[in-house]
Structure formats: structure tokens, C-alpha cells
Design a protein around this motif. Structure first.
Motif, mmCIF file in Angstrom:
data_model
loop_
_atom_site.group_PDB
_atom_site.id
_atom_site.type_symbol
_atom_site.label_atom_id
_atom_site.label_comp_id
_atom_site.label_asym_id
_atom_site.label_seq_id
_atom_site.Cartn_x
_atom_site.Cartn_y
_atom_site.Cartn_z
ATOM 1 N N TRP A 19 4.531 12.107 -10.040
ATOM 2 C CA TRP A 19 5.537 13.078 -9.597
ATOM 3 C C TRP A 19 6.096 12.667 -8.235
ATOM 4 O O TRP A 19 5.473 11.869 -7.532
ATOM 5 N N PRO A 20 7.258 13.216 -7.831
ATOM 6 C CA PRO A 20 7.771 12.903 -6.492
ATOM 7 C C PRO A 20 6.729 13.238 -5.422
ATOM 8 O O PRO A 20 5.923 14.156 -5.598
ATOM 9 N N ALA A 21 6.776 12.497 -4.310
ATOM 10 C CA ALA A 21 5.781 12.694 -3.244
ATOM 11 C C ALA A 21 5.804 14.115 -2.699
ATOM 12 O O ALA A 21 4.797 14.620 -2.211
ATOM 13 N N SER A 22 6.948 14.783 -2.800
ATOM 14 C CA SER A 22 7.074 16.137 -2.244
ATOM 15 C C SER A 22 6.446 17.207 -3.140
ATOM 16 O O SER A 22 6.428 18.375 -2.768
ATOM 17 N N THR A 23 5.967 16.833 -4.337
ATOM 18 C CA THR A 23 5.491 17.837 -5.297
ATOM 19 C C THR A 23 4.279 18.594 -4.762
ATOM 20 O O THR A 23 3.353 18.000 -4.222
ATOM 21 N N GLY A 24 4.330 19.912 -4.908
ATOM 22 C CA GLY A 24 3.212 20.738 -4.473
ATOM 23 C C GLY A 24 2.826 21.739 -5.551
ATOM 24 O O GLY A 24 3.657 22.093 -6.400
ATOM 25 N N ARG A 25 1.555 22.163 -5.530
ATOM 26 C CA ARG A 25 1.080 23.182 -6.481
ATOM 27 C C ARG A 25 1.210 24.556 -5.850
ATOM 28 O O ARG A 25 0.971 24.721 -4.671
ATOM 29 N N ARG A 26 1.563 25.531 -6.677
ATOM 30 C CA ARG A 26 1.614 26.916 -6.212
ATOM 31 C C ARG A 26 0.469 27.704 -6.857
ATOM 32 O O ARG A 26 0.046 27.385 -7.963
ATOM 33 N N PRO A 27 0.028 28.751 -6.173
ATOM 34 C CA PRO A 27 -1.087 29.536 -6.718
ATOM 35 C C PRO A 27 -0.768 30.146 -8.091
ATOM 36 O O PRO A 27 -1.664 30.346 -8.912
ATOM 37 N N ASP A 28 0.516 30.390 -8.362
ATOM 38 C CA ASP A 28 0.875 31.001 -9.647
ATOM 39 C C ASP A 28 0.944 29.976 -10.780
ATOM 40 O O ASP A 28 1.350 30.312 -11.899
ATOM 41 N N ASP A 53 15.003 14.721 -6.512
ATOM 42 C CA ASP A 53 14.458 14.901 -5.173
ATOM 43 C C ASP A 53 15.144 13.909 -4.231
ATOM 44 O O ASP A 53 14.866 12.709 -4.271
ATOM 45 N N GLU A 54 16.026 14.433 -3.394
ATOM 46 C CA GLU A 54 16.829 13.560 -2.525
ATOM 47 C C GLU A 54 15.966 12.701 -1.615
ATOM 48 O O GLU A 54 16.233 11.502 -1.449
ATOM 49 N N SER A 55 14.919 13.277 -1.028
ATOM 50 C CA SER A 55 14.136 12.476 -0.078
ATOM 51 C C SER A 55 13.339 11.386 -0.804
ATOM 52 O O SER A 55 13.080 10.330 -0.238
ATOM 53 N N GLU A 56 13.009 11.630 -2.080
ATOM 54 C CA GLU A 56 12.327 10.589 -2.850
ATOM 55 C C GLU A 56 13.288 9.406 -3.090
ATOM 56 O O GLU A 56 12.908 8.241 -2.944
ATOM 57 N N VAL A 57 14.525 9.712 -3.431
ATOM 58 C CA VAL A 57 15.528 8.647 -3.609
ATOM 59 C C VAL A 57 15.690 7.872 -2.312
ATOM 60 O O VAL A 57 15.630 6.642 -2.281
ATOM 61 N N ARG A 58 15.882 8.609 -1.220
ATOM 62 C CA ARG A 58 16.128 7.953 0.061
ATOM 63 C C ARG A 58 14.928 7.125 0.510
ATOM 64 O O ARG A 58 15.088 6.009 1.008
ATOM 65 N N SER A 59 13.725 7.645 0.330
ATOM 66 C CA SER A 59 12.575 6.882 0.814
ATOM 67 C C SER A 59 12.363 5.619 -0.041
ATOM 68 O O SER A 59 11.957 4.580 0.463
ATOM 69 N N ARG A 60 12.704 5.703 -1.318
ATOM 70 C CA ARG A 60 12.622 4.497 -2.158
ATOM 71 C C ARG A 60 13.661 3.459 -1.721
ATOM 72 O O ARG A 60 13.390 2.267 -1.706
ATOM 73 N N CYS A 61 14.853 3.933 -1.396
ATOM 74 C CA CYS A 61 15.889 3.018 -0.876
ATOM 75 C C CYS A 61 15.380 2.318 0.391
ATOM 76 O O CYS A 61 15.536 1.112 0.557
ATOM 77 N N ARG A 62 14.753 3.105 1.268
ATOM 78 C CA ARG A 62 14.266 2.536 2.541
ATOM 79 C C ARG A 62 13.162 1.528 2.321
ATOM 80 O O ARG A 62 13.114 0.488 2.988
ATOM 81 N N THR A 63 12.258 1.822 1.386
ATOM 82 C CA THR A 63 11.179 0.874 1.090
ATOM 83 C C THR A 63 11.772 -0.459 0.628
ATOM 84 O O THR A 63 11.334 -1.530 1.054
ATOM 85 N N TYR A 64 12.789 -0.389 -0.216
ATOM 86 C CA TYR A 64 13.442 -1.619 -0.684
ATOM 87 C C TYR A 64 14.139 -2.356 0.444
ATOM 88 O O TYR A 64 14.055 -3.575 0.556
ATOM 89 N N ARG A 65 14.842 -1.587 1.287
ATOM 90 C CA ARG A 65 15.567 -2.215 2.399
ATOM 91 C C ARG A 65 14.613 -2.952 3.317
ATOM 92 O O ARG A 65 14.948 -4.000 3.867
ATOM 93 N N ALA A 66 13.419 -2.400 3.496
ATOM 94 C CA ALA A 66 12.437 -3.035 4.379
ATOM 95 C C ALA A 66 11.841 -4.284 3.737
ATOM 96 O O ALA A 66 11.391 -5.190 4.433
ATOM 97 N N ALA A 67 11.844 -4.347 2.410
ATOM 98 C CA ALA A 67 11.146 -5.441 1.721
ATOM 99 C C ALA A 67 12.053 -6.616 1.360
ATOM 100 O O ALA A 67 11.567 -7.745 1.217
ATOM 101 N N ALA A 305 15.551 5.482 -8.939
ATOM 102 C CA ALA A 305 15.942 6.803 -9.445
ATOM 103 C C ALA A 305 14.880 7.501 -10.298
ATOM 104 O O ALA A 305 14.714 8.723 -10.199
ATOM 105 N N ALA A 306 14.172 6.745 -11.141
ATOM 106 C CA ALA A 306 13.297 7.405 -12.131
ATOM 107 C C ALA A 306 12.270 8.335 -11.497
ATOM 108 O O ALA A 306 12.179 9.508 -11.873
ATOM 109 N N PRO A 307 11.469 7.864 -10.525
ATOM 110 C CA PRO A 307 10.393 8.729 -10.012
ATOM 111 C C PRO A 307 10.908 9.923 -9.224
ATOM 112 O O PRO A 307 10.131 10.828 -8.908
ATOM 113 N N ALA A 308 12.205 9.933 -8.872
ATOM 114 C CA ALA A 308 12.757 11.044 -8.099
ATOM 115 C C ALA A 308 13.216 12.193 -8.992
ATOM 116 O O ALA A 308 13.587 13.254 -8.498
ATOM 117 N N GLY A 309 13.213 11.986 -10.315
ATOM 118 C CA GLY A 309 13.756 12.996 -11.214
ATOM 119 C C GLY A 309 12.699 13.739 -12.016
ATOM 120 O O GLY A 309 11.652 13.187 -12.352
#
Ligand SMILES: *Cc1c(COP(=O)(O)O)cnc(C)c1O
Length: 443
Positions: A19-28, A53-67, A305-309
Motif C-alpha cells: 500500500w502507499p507509505a501514507s496508509t494508516g489503519r483506523r479503529p473502525d 496518493d500525490e505524495s507517493e507519486v512525488r516521492s517515487r519521482c524523487r527516488t528516481y531523480r536521485a538514482a 504510478a502503480a503503488p500510488a493508486g
């Protein structure tokens, strides 16, 4: 009492690793992505829906740019204007395959010089749109288009091009997405001399400036070795081009194809290892051939794109046959043809409430008029899954919205961006009016 569909584990596994890195569980029992509860999104935007998940897309872009020195996002994985903006802001270029993808990118203000046009069968309109826009590079994929591009440029026009070669490397998650072997429609074979022939023809056209070679060996590749082999073969060709034509190429585009896990435990491509080993191989091969090291480009689509959706569905029917518990949802092969096309496997999860029953084996199917409309066979769901429930499918950001169809005139789902607790609509749901607007027949 043991139903045949009941599995050994009484509790549902709840591994959120894909799941995207931002994914969280809720008590419900619900999940949040980008800080927004998925059930809230289903309520607000309806189902089926794609969540990005916009930040997931952006962070993946950044990881690629760094590599990697140059990164082009492969638009065909998923494209909309917001995505074009994110990719632009993160400093990537864009790889497009048609006048349609190109026009959408331009409509969002993407700089044309950072766009590369691909395609094994570019139409006159693809080429004209690209030349008018002034795209950075065109990747030549057949002998026929060489003269065509030159003619459309006119005597004074100039265009940077790459030649797409087939290195003879078999890699990729499925036969239908292997493009590095000789007997398929993409590229020009190194083995049979077509690549060398095309290079000679490009060099014979003064309007075309040959900058380098391109190869794209397939998709959903999880190993580094096929890329290293592709580097050796393309550098070998660069050396022969230098020897034959006294031309030194300065760019090597290794395409995309980087695999991602769709289910917990699936293999993943190690991006850092890929970047390091490709760089080492390129340096070594070029040194052996006494060539300057060309600038390396990669073109990830899926891996950005895939892991961000996440795809959201509502359960419409639950049906038990002698052997299978079918859970039918309000989408299917029209919003995700990948299981039917490639046998792709997904891991849907119940969201929006806490399950009360033990885990069972179930098969999630769509609403379309085909028995092959299966989204996920033999997966684990709570035994109390019932109509009205919501299911979410992670890793839904690539090759789903972009491959969606109008089958059964259901209408394509909306795309909703989430980020820091906010949701916004990027692409609205396709309406009956949209679907009928192209039909000019009598009413
Ligand atoms: C499809 C494609 C890509 C992207 O492939 P992914 O598997 O999504 O990374 C890159 N380059 C070319 C030429 C392609 O056709």
C-alpha cells in the motif's frame, strides 16, 4: 463445521506492505490513504473510483531523480493533467506514445523539449503533432518513419532522434509485455542487422540528428541482469557505429519495465541496485570499447504510478457455488483489464468496517458480461463479506485507468487525488451523456 472455502488462519492477514507509505489503519477497520479514510472517499465520489496518493507519486519521482541522470515518466501507465504537473515539478521528462498523450501533456503546460515520442507505428498525426510542438526527441522504431519524419521536417528542419533497438533479451512479467526479444513488433533487431541498417539511414538524413540508442526490454521486470545484458549489447552496437560511421553517440535510453509487488511477498526490483549495477556495467563496457560513457536515461511508468493508486469498489452480490465464493463488485474488466490480459494477481481488502467472521477464500469478480471478468481469484476475505461492503485494491495506479474501456457502457471511474488529509477530483466519472455524445445516429 468446516466450509470448504474456510482457510486455516482464523485472523485475516493485514500486511500493508504494498500500500502507499501514507496508509494508516483506523479503529473502525477502515484505512486512510493520504490522511483520508477510504470509506469517506467512496461515499463522496462513489464507486468504483481510483484514488491516487500525490505524495507517493512525488516521492517515487524523487527516488528516481536521485538514482539516475535522466528520468522520463512513461505517460501510458497513467496520465492526467495533475500527473503531468507533478512529474514536471519533480524534474522528470515525459515519454509519450501518441498525439493524444502528447496533447494532454502540452495542455497542462509540460515543456516540449522534455518530451520523447515513442511508438512502433506512429501515425502522420503523431509525428506532425510532435514536430509542431518541438518535442525533444523522437525514437525511431521502423525504417518507414525515417524518411517520413525527415520529409515532414522540410529541408531546414532539425530533430534529435534515438533509434530503438532490440538487444535480444528475454525479460518481463508476462509474454505479452516482453519487448526485448527478436520476434515481436517493437524496435529494430541488432541480431539481424535491422538496427545497423536503420542507423545508416538516419545518418543519411541531414535533418535527423542521431543522439543515441534506445531499448525497452519489457515490463514488470524484477531482476537487474536483463538490464546489464541490454547495456552490453547496446554499447557493442555503439562501438560498431563508431567504427563504421565515425559517429559517437552520447545517449543511452534503457526504457522502463521496473517491476513492483502487487501482493505482499511478490518480488520487487531493487532500484538502488539497478542504478548502481547499470552504472558500473555502462562504465566497464564503454571502457572496454574505448567509448565515452553516454548519458543514461530510464523511463519508468508502472514503478512511479502503480503503488500510488488504490481502486475502490462496492460489493453488489455474493454468490456461493459448489467450489467458489464469488464476490461481485461494481467494476471489473472495464476499469482493470490486467487480470484478463496478463493473469495479473491482486490482493483486495475489505475496508470501511471491522470484519467479524473468520477468513475465507473468495474470488472477486466484476459486473461485466464475461466469465473471464475476474479481478482477484482465490484471495482471502472475511467470511461475513456481504453486499454493500467496500473493497479496496492496492497497486492500482498504473495500466488501469489508462487501459479502461467503455465495455457494457458502464462509464469509466473518476480519479481522486489524496494528500495531507485532503481529497480532490482529478478526472470526473464518465457519464451516460459522455458515452452517448459520440453516437451521431438517430435518437
Ligand atoms: C511501456 C513503456 C515504458 C514504461 O514501462 P513500465 O513497465 O511501465 O515501466 C517505458 N518506455 C517505453 C518505450 C514503453 O513502451
Amino acid at each position: 463445521m468446516t466450509a470448504p472455502t474456510r482457510v486455516a488462519a482464523p485472523v485475516l492477514p493485514d500486511d500493508l506492505s504494498v500500500w502507499p507509505a501514507s496508509t494508516g489503519r483506523r479503529p473502525d477497520g477502515d484505512l486512510t490513504v493520504g490522511g483520508v479514510p477510504l470509506a469517506t472517499l467512496a461515499q463522496r465520489f462513489g464507486t468504483p473510483a481510483y484514488v491516487l496518493d500525490e505524495s507517493e507519486v512525488r516521492s517515487r519521482c524523487r527516488t528516481y531523480r536521485a538514482a539516475f541522470p535522466e528520468v522520463l515518466y512513461a505517460a501510458k501507465a497513467f496520465l492526467c493533467r495533475a500527473m503531468v504537473r507533478w512529474v514536471e515539478e519533480e524534474g522528470l521528462g515525459l515519454d509519450v506514445c501518441s498525439a493524444g498523450e502528447l496533447s494532454l501533456a502540452l495542455s497542462a503546460g509540460f515543456p516540449p523539449e522534455r518530451i520523447v515520442l515513442h511508438g512502433n507505428a506512429k501515425s502522420p498525426s503523431d509525428i506532425e503533432t510532435a514536430l509542431t510542438a518541438g518535442v525533444g526527441r523522437i525514437v525511431v522504431d521502423s525504417p518507414a518513419e525515417i524518411a517520413r519524419i525527415a520529409a515532414l521536417l522540410g529541408p531546414d528542419g532539425r530533430q534529435d532522434v534515438l533509434v530503438r533497438v532490440v538487444p535480444g533479451v528475454a525479460a518481463g512479467g508476462h509474454e505479452k509485455i516482453r519487448t526485448g526479444t527478436d520476434d515481436q513488433k517493437f524496435g529494430l533487431s541488432i541480431t539481424d542487422g535491422s538496427a545497423q541498417h536503420a542507423v545508416a539511414r538516419v545518418l543519411g538524413q541531414p535533418q535527423l540528428r542521431l543522439r543515441g540508442l534506445h531499448c525497452h526490454i519489457g515490463s514488470q521486470i524484477t531482476e537487474v541482469e536483463p538490464y546489464l545484458l541490454a547495456v552490453r549489447r547496446t554499447v557493442g552496437l555503439m562501438a560498431r557505429i563508431r567504427d563504421t560511421h565515425r559517429v559517437t553517440l552520447t545517449q543511452l535510453d534503457l526504457g522502463g519495465g521496473h517491476g513492483v509487488p502487487y501482493r505482499p511477498g511478490d518480488p520487487a526490483l531493487d532500484l538502488t541496485a539497478l542504478a548502481r549495477r547499470v552504472r558500473e556495467e555502462l562504465t566497464a563496457s564503454c571502457a572496454a570499447a574505448r567509448l565515452p560513457v553516454p548519458r543514461l536515461t530510464v523511463e519508468p511508468g508502472r514503478a512511479i504510478a502503480a503503488p500510488a493508486g488504490v481502486a475502490l469498489y462496492r460489493v453488489l452480490a455474493v454468490k456461493r457455488t459448489a467450489r467458489t465464493l464469488f464476490v461481485a463488485v461494481d467494476g471489473g474488466m472495464s476499469d482493470n483489464p490486467r487480470p484478463a490480459l496478463y493473469g495479473a494477481r491482486y490482493a483486495p481488502r475489505l475496508i470501511g468496517r471491522r470484519p467479524v467472521a473468520e477468513a475465507v477464500t473468495a474470488t472477486v469478480v466484476g459486473r461485466h458480461c464475461e466469465a473471464g471478468d475476474v479481478l482477484a481469484a482465490d484471495i482471502t476475505l472475511p467470511g461475513d463479506v456481504r453486499p454493500g461492503d467496500l473493497l479496496a485494491v492496492p497497486v492500482a495506479g498504473a495500466y488501469q485507468a489508462s487501459m479502461a474501456s467503455a465495455y457494457n457502457l458502464v462509464g469509466r471511474p473518476p480519479v481522486v487525488a489524496v494528500d495531507r488529509g485532503r481529497a480532490r477530483l482529478l478526472v470526473r466519472r464518465e457519464t451516460q451523456e459522455d458515452l452517448q455524445s459520440r453516437d451521431v445516429g438517430p435518437r
